[in-house]
Structure formats: C-alpha cells, structure tokens
Design a protein around this motif. Structure first.
Motif, PDB file in Angstrom:
ATOM      1  N   GLN A   6     -22.344  22.629   9.459  1.00  0.00           N
ATOM      2  CA  GLN A   6     -21.966  21.645   8.438  1.00  0.00           C
ATOM      3  C   GLN A   6     -22.063  20.202   8.939  1.00  0.00           C
ATOM      4  O   GLN A   6     -21.496  19.287   8.344  1.00  0.00           O
ATOM      5  CB  GLN A   6     -20.554  21.910   7.905  1.00  0.00           C
ATOM      6  CG  GLN A   6     -20.407  23.265   7.238  1.00  0.00           C
ATOM      7  CD  GLN A   6     -19.074  23.433   6.527  1.00  0.00           C
ATOM      8  OE1 GLN A   6     -18.430  22.469   6.161  1.00  0.00           O
ATOM      9  NE2 GLN A   6     -18.659  24.676   6.339  1.00  0.00           N
ATOM     10  N   GLN A   7     -22.804  19.989  10.022  1.00  0.00           N
ATOM     11  CA  GLN A   7     -23.013  18.630  10.509  1.00  0.00           C
ATOM     12  C   GLN A   7     -24.120  17.927   9.723  1.00  0.00           C
ATOM     13  O   GLN A   7     -24.238  16.705   9.783  1.00  0.00           O
ATOM     14  CB  GLN A   7     -23.382  18.663  12.000  1.00  0.00           C
ATOM     15  CG  GLN A   7     -22.277  19.208  12.890  1.00  0.00           C
ATOM     16  CD  GLN A   7     -22.703  19.283  14.346  1.00  0.00           C
ATOM     17  OE1 GLN A   7     -23.528  18.496  14.809  1.00  0.00           O
ATOM     18  NE2 GLN A   7     -22.141  20.222  15.082  1.00  0.00           N
ATOM     19  N   ASP A  28     -26.345  17.713   5.866  1.00  0.00           N
ATOM     20  CA  ASP A  28     -26.245  17.978   4.430  1.00  0.00           C
ATOM     21  C   ASP A  28     -27.410  18.810   3.911  1.00  0.00           C
ATOM     22  O   ASP A  28     -27.237  19.638   3.023  1.00  0.00           O
ATOM     23  CB  ASP A  28     -26.210  16.649   3.657  1.00  0.00           C
ATOM     24  CG  ASP A  28     -25.087  15.758   4.120  1.00  0.00           C
ATOM     25  OD1 ASP A  28     -23.922  16.171   3.998  1.00  0.00           O
ATOM     26  OD2 ASP A  28     -25.366  14.639   4.608  1.00  0.00           O
ATOM     27  N   TYR A  53     -28.817  24.657   2.841  1.00  0.00           N
ATOM     28  CA  TYR A  53     -27.592  23.917   2.551  1.00  0.00           C
ATOM     29  C   TYR A  53     -26.411  24.600   3.248  1.00  0.00           C
ATOM     30  O   TYR A  53     -26.398  25.833   3.380  1.00  0.00           O
ATOM     31  CB  TYR A  53     -27.299  23.904   1.052  1.00  0.00           C
ATOM     32  CG  TYR A  53     -28.415  23.414   0.181  1.00  0.00           C
ATOM     33  CD1 TYR A  53     -28.542  22.062  -0.134  1.00  0.00           C
ATOM     34  CD2 TYR A  53     -29.355  24.301  -0.350  1.00  0.00           C
ATOM     35  CE1 TYR A  53     -29.567  21.608  -0.950  1.00  0.00           C
ATOM     36  CE2 TYR A  53     -30.381  23.856  -1.167  1.00  0.00           C
ATOM     37  CZ  TYR A  53     -30.479  22.513  -1.464  1.00  0.00           C
ATOM     38  OH  TYR A  53     -31.505  22.064  -2.273  1.00  0.00           O
ATOM     39  N   PRO A  54     -25.396  23.834   3.655  1.00  0.00           N
ATOM     40  CA  PRO A  54     -24.168  24.478   4.162  1.00  0.00           C
ATOM     41  C   PRO A  54     -23.510  25.280   3.037  1.00  0.00           C
ATOM     42  O   PRO A  54     -23.272  24.745   1.957  1.00  0.00           O
ATOM     43  CB  PRO A  54     -23.293  23.285   4.573  1.00  0.00           C
ATOM     44  CG  PRO A  54     -24.211  22.119   4.693  1.00  0.00           C
ATOM     45  CD  PRO A  54     -25.310  22.358   3.708  1.00  0.00           C
ATOM     46  N   LYS A  55     -23.245  26.534   3.291  1.00  0.00           N
ATOM     47  CA  LYS A  55     -22.757  27.413   2.233  1.00  0.00           C
ATOM     48  C   LYS A  55     -21.352  27.044   1.763  1.00  0.00           C
ATOM     49  O   LYS A  55     -21.009  27.182   0.588  1.00  0.00           O
ATOM     50  CB  LYS A  55     -22.773  28.860   2.721  1.00  0.00           C
ATOM     51  CG  LYS A  55     -22.511  29.873   1.608  1.00  0.00           C
ATOM     52  CD  LYS A  55     -22.840  31.276   2.068  1.00  0.00           C
ATOM     53  CE  LYS A  55     -22.743  32.274   0.928  1.00  0.00           C
ATOM     54  NZ  LYS A  55     -23.124  33.639   1.358  1.00  0.00           N
ATOM     55  N   HIS A  56     -20.535  26.551   2.673  1.00  0.00           N
ATOM     56  CA  HIS A  56     -19.136  26.296   2.340  1.00  0.00           C
ATOM     57  C   HIS A  56     -18.836  24.801   2.192  1.00  0.00           C
ATOM     58  O   HIS A  56     -17.688  24.380   2.334  1.00  0.00           O
ATOM     59  CB  HIS A  56     -18.226  26.920   3.405  1.00  0.00           C
ATOM     60  CG  HIS A  56     -18.464  28.391   3.592  1.00  0.00           C
ATOM     61  ND1 HIS A  56     -18.220  29.310   2.595  1.00  0.00           N
ATOM     62  CD2 HIS A  56     -18.956  29.085   4.659  1.00  0.00           C
ATOM     63  CE1 HIS A  56     -18.530  30.516   3.033  1.00  0.00           C
ATOM     64  NE2 HIS A  56     -18.987  30.407   4.266  1.00  0.00           N
ATOM     65  N   LYS A  57     -19.860  24.035   1.905  1.00  0.00           N
ATOM     66  CA  LYS A  57     -19.686  22.597   1.697  1.00  0.00           C
ATOM     67  C   LYS A  57     -20.401  22.211   0.409  1.00  0.00           C
ATOM     68  O   LYS A  57     -21.587  22.494   0.246  1.00  0.00           O
ATOM     69  CB  LYS A  57     -20.292  21.824   2.885  1.00  0.00           C
ATOM     70  CG  LYS A  57     -20.203  20.316   2.774  1.00  0.00           C
ATOM     71  CD  LYS A  57     -20.841  19.682   4.007  1.00  0.00           C
ATOM     72  CE  LYS A  57     -20.846  18.170   3.907  1.00  0.00           C
ATOM     73  NZ  LYS A  57     -21.501  17.551   5.097  1.00  0.00           N
ATOM     74  N   PRO A  58     -19.707  21.576  -0.537  1.00  0.00           N
ATOM     75  CA  PRO A  58     -20.358  21.217  -1.800  1.00  0.00           C
ATOM     76  C   PRO A  58     -21.566  20.311  -1.573  1.00  0.00           C
ATOM     77  O   PRO A  58     -21.556  19.454  -0.681  1.00  0.00           O
ATOM     78  CB  PRO A  58     -19.260  20.488  -2.582  1.00  0.00           C
ATOM     79  CG  PRO A  58     -17.978  20.916  -1.947  1.00  0.00           C
ATOM     80  CD  PRO A  58     -18.290  21.161  -0.504  1.00  0.00           C
ATOM     81  N   SER A 106     -23.643  17.228  -2.207  1.00  0.00           N
ATOM     82  CA  SER A 106     -23.325  15.900  -2.741  1.00  0.00           C
ATOM     83  C   SER A 106     -24.350  15.472  -3.776  1.00  0.00           C
ATOM     84  O   SER A 106     -25.482  15.970  -3.815  1.00  0.00           O
ATOM     85  CB  SER A 106     -23.283  14.872  -1.611  1.00  0.00           C
ATOM     86  OG  SER A 106     -24.593  14.645  -1.103  1.00  0.00           O
ATOM     87  N   SER A 165     -27.427  14.170  -2.126  1.00  0.00           N
ATOM     88  CA  SER A 165     -28.333  15.245  -1.713  1.00  0.00           C
ATOM     89  C   SER A 165     -29.155  15.744  -2.890  1.00  0.00           C
ATOM     90  O   SER A 165     -30.363  15.977  -2.773  1.00  0.00           O
ATOM     91  CB  SER A 165     -27.539  16.405  -1.103  1.00  0.00           C
ATOM     92  OG  SER A 165     -26.871  16.015   0.073  1.00  0.00           O
TER      93      SER A 165
END
Length: 304
Positions: free
Chosen positions: A141-142, A144, A273-278, A280, A283
């Motif tokens: 998650q570093q 996007d 995409y990070p699966k557990h991060k919305p 943006s 993005s």
C-alpha cells in the motif's frame, strides 16, 4: 472561553464594513442577529470590542488586536477551503505509481507530463520495477497504482487487464525483411535473434510458437527488457519480438521497423491496485487518461 465560528464571522465582517447592517448582509443574517452575535462575543471575551458613539460602533484597540488573529485564522480556513475544492476536482494531491519498464520508460512519463501540466499542484512519484516488484509495492500500500505484465494473485492486490495486444516484430532500418507487410516464424529462420530472458512467461510463449513452426532461431543476444531488445535491434544486432508500446516509441524515433507477427502472441498490460485501500479520485482520473492512450495500441487488424 468558547468562541464559535459564527461570532467571529460577524466580528470580522463588522470590522471590515464598519456597519452592523452591512456586516449582517455579508454573512446573510438579519441585523438583530448580527448585533446579538457581537454582543455574545464581547461577553465571551470579557471586555468591550466596540465603543458606541452616536449609534455607531467603533472598534476598540483590543478589537483591532483580536481582528489580526481572526484574520489569520480566516485566511487559513480559506486556504483549506481552496485546497478542498482542488482535491475535489482532482487538481491537488499525491499519486505514487510503480510501473514495469515496458510502460514506465516512455509511455507513462508522457502521460504524467501532460497530467501534471493541467494539475500543477499534484505531486507524482514514479518507480520503475519488474512486474513482480510492482506487485510487491502495491501489496504494501505504499503505491496507489501499479502497471505490470503479470496477473497477480495476492490477497493485498487487485488486478485488471488494461489491454491485451499481440507482440510485434522489430527490424533494423534497411533490413531485408522490411519489404514484407507481416512476418512469421519461418521469415526469422537463421536470423540473429534478440531474445527476452528465459525466465519470463512471454519468452516461453515465443519459444513455443517457434518450436511449433519447427523454426530454429539464431539466439544472438538475451536481455531482460523489451526496451533493451529494441536498442539492440536498432543497432543492427538482429531482429526481435517485443510489446507494441515499446515498439511504437522506437518506431516514432525512426530507430526500428515494426511489422505485425503471426501467429499472434498476446501480451497483457495489467493495472494493479491495493486491495484494502480505496482508489482515489486522482488515481481514477489518471487511469482514464491511460485507458484512452492504450486504445491506440489495440491493433485488431494484425494477422492471425
């Protein structure tokens, strides 16, 4: 002491307009309501803010000193409000991207350049990594957005296919095969061949096609990156097969000749995409531009 924003808003308007009536109009309330807010503010601070002379309110020295502090606060709030508007219209923020070389050396920088030109307050960081390393970057998650060749099965990563397009043949300028409209494995028999590394899935697909056609290549040079294959072909070291985006940039620079190759060897460009991060809004806005640019590489007319 508890001061509310509405009291300070009325106070600021009163100092700037020198009239309770005008102050009330500015903040869209009635005059009695404005007078009450000013009176409540004086009660809260514990000292007079206005002297009353002939039915007019004149700021006291204490009021002038307080106004300086209030003004700084309101300027800060206005700055925050402007930032909020810009964030809401995707014109401010940060975007961290990790991309495989096939996209990150030429394709993504050109998009980032135009993206930032229209949004000067957006900060973009681009890291160039192998497809597997891109997946690792996204999983932490570093970053996007990620761009890779591989479809990732990772609990922390979501992937989607952006484009699937066939590999193309590239030749040195002036090569004898340039007269052909398209190429097939037999055309490259005994030609010095610049190959991608044996450990790559796309290399295995290429080898399978030549093995099925019973064609022996002269494997002159092996390298890791499509762009390196292109540079070697441009130098006259041999011929090769690479992804269409890398090939298109080399062709635009008039460094190689590009031809369709059959049978088709499909190459996929993946977005990660990070699966557990919305995701943006910045993005999403960036990906809309990427998708439009990728449409030009979807060559459905290439031979089977």
């Amino acid at each position: 002491m508890r001061l509310n924003h509405r009291q300070l808003e009325a106070f600021r308007a009163m100092i700037e307009t020198s009239s309770v009536t005008e102050a009330a109009k500015r903040i869209h309330i009635t005059q009695p309501a404005a007078s009450r807010l000013l009176s409540d503010l004086e009660h809260q601070v514990g000292y007079p803010l206005f002297s009353r002379v002939k039915n007019r309110l004149t700021p006291t020295p204490e009021a002038q000193a307080l106004f300086e502090e209030v003004e700084r606060s309101f300027i800060g709030l206005e700055t925050i409000a402007e930032a909020a508007r810009e964030i809401g219209t995707y014109r401010r923020g940060t975007l961290h991207i990790a991309g495989m070389p096939a996209m990150a050396l030429e394709f993504l920088p050109s998009i980032i350049g135009s993206f930032c030109k229209e949004r000067p307050d957006i900060s973009v960081a681009l890291q160039i990594r192998s497809s597997q390393k891109v997946a690792d970057c996204i999983a932490t998650q570093q970053y996007d957005l990620g761009f890779a060749e591989i479809s990732v099965k990772h609990p922390g990563v979501t992937s989607e296919v952006l484009l699937t397009a066939p590999l193309v043949a590239i030749l040195p300028i002036g090569h004898s095969l340039a007269g052909k409209d398209s190429l097939k494995p037999s055309d490259m028999e005994n030609e010095p061949f610049i190959s991608l590394g044996a450990g790559y899935p796309i290399r295995q697909k290429i080898d399978a096609v030549f093995h099925a056609a019973d064609v022996e290549r002269k494997l002159q040079v092996e390298t890791q990156l499509s762009v390196a294959v292109g540079q070697l072909v441009a130098s006259g070291a041999g011929v090769g097969l690479i992804d269409p985006i890398t090939a298109a940039h080399l062709e635009q620079q008039n460094r190689v000749i590009v031809r369709p190759f059959s049978p088709k060897i499909q190459y996929s460009y993946q977005a990660l995409y990070p699966k557990h991060k919305p995701v943006s809004q910045i993005s999403r806005s960036f990906m809309d531009i990427v998708a439009k640019h990728l449409e030009t590489y979807d060559d459905k007319s290439a031979p089977e």
